[in-house]
Scaffold this motif. Structure first.
Motif, short mmCIF file in Angstrom:
data_model
loop_
_atom_site.label_atom_id
_atom_site.label_comp_id
_atom_site.label_asym_id
_atom_site.label_seq_id
_atom_site.Cartn_x
_atom_site.Cartn_y
_atom_site.Cartn_z
N THR A 144 0.96 -1.27 0.38
CA THR A 144 -0.04 0.12 -0.04
C THR A 144 0.52 1.12 0.27
O THR A 144 -0.06 2.17 -0.08
N ASN A 191 2.82 2.00 -1.96
CA ASN A 191 3.50 2.74 -3.29
C ASN A 191 2.07 1.90 -4.23
O ASN A 191 1.88 2.72 -5.44
N VAL A 192 0.96 2.58 -3.52
CA VAL A 192 -0.23 2.51 -4.58
C VAL A 192 -1.12 3.81 -4.32
O VAL A 192 -0.55 4.63 -3.27
N SER A 193 -1.26 4.33 -5.76
CA SER A 193 -1.51 5.28 -5.70
C SER A 193 -3.33 6.14 -5.22
O SER A 193 -3.86 4.91 -5.03
N LEU A 194 -3.51 7.32 -4.65
CA LEU A 194 -4.19 7.13 -4.55
C LEU A 194 -5.64 6.53 -5.40
O LEU A 194 -6.55 6.16 -4.83
N GLY A 195 -5.34 7.16 -6.97
CA GLY A 195 -6.51 6.38 -7.63
C GLY A 195 -7.24 4.66 -7.62
O GLY A 195 -7.86 5.15 -7.97
N GLU A 196 -5.64 4.04 -7.67
CA GLU A 196 -6.01 2.86 -7.48
C GLU A 196 -6.27 2.78 -6.47
O GLU A 196 -7.15 1.61 -6.65
N LYS A 197 -6.12 3.00 -5.32
CA LYS A 197 -7.28 2.65 -3.87
C LYS A 197 -8.78 2.40 -4.14
O LYS A 197 -9.26 1.87 -3.52
#
Length: 82
Positions: free
Chosen positions: A39, A41-47
């Motif tokens: 989490t 390295n996960v962008s807000l958009g991906e989340k």
């Protein structure tokens, strides 16, 4: 309790708020080898896309654009029924 913190050259700054007693003495063990989680390295958009997919998979209908605007206004204290 494991606390992840950043050292700025003077003090350690926790990455998340702490629920600790003020003016209490604590011991800290410094570990340099911090393992990053997926989490980090996960962008807000991906989340947000993952959250949306969970909602779709659950069968709950998505809000219309008008319903989203109404919900935003309610949460910000600006919506009133006519």
């Amino acid at each position: 309790m494991l606390i992840t913190a950043i050292y700025d050259g003077k003090v350690f700054k926790p990455k998340t708020p702490l629920d600790l007693d003020i003016d209490q003495e604590y011991q800290i063990e410094v570990i340099n080898d911090v393992k990053k989680t997926d989490t980090d390295n996960v962008s807000l958009g991906e989340k947000l896309r993952k959250i949306r997919q969970k909602i779709v998979d659950s069968g709950i209908p998505l809000l219309s654009e008008e319903e989203v605007e109404r919900e935003k206004a309610i949460r910000q204290g600006g919506w009133q029924e006519n």
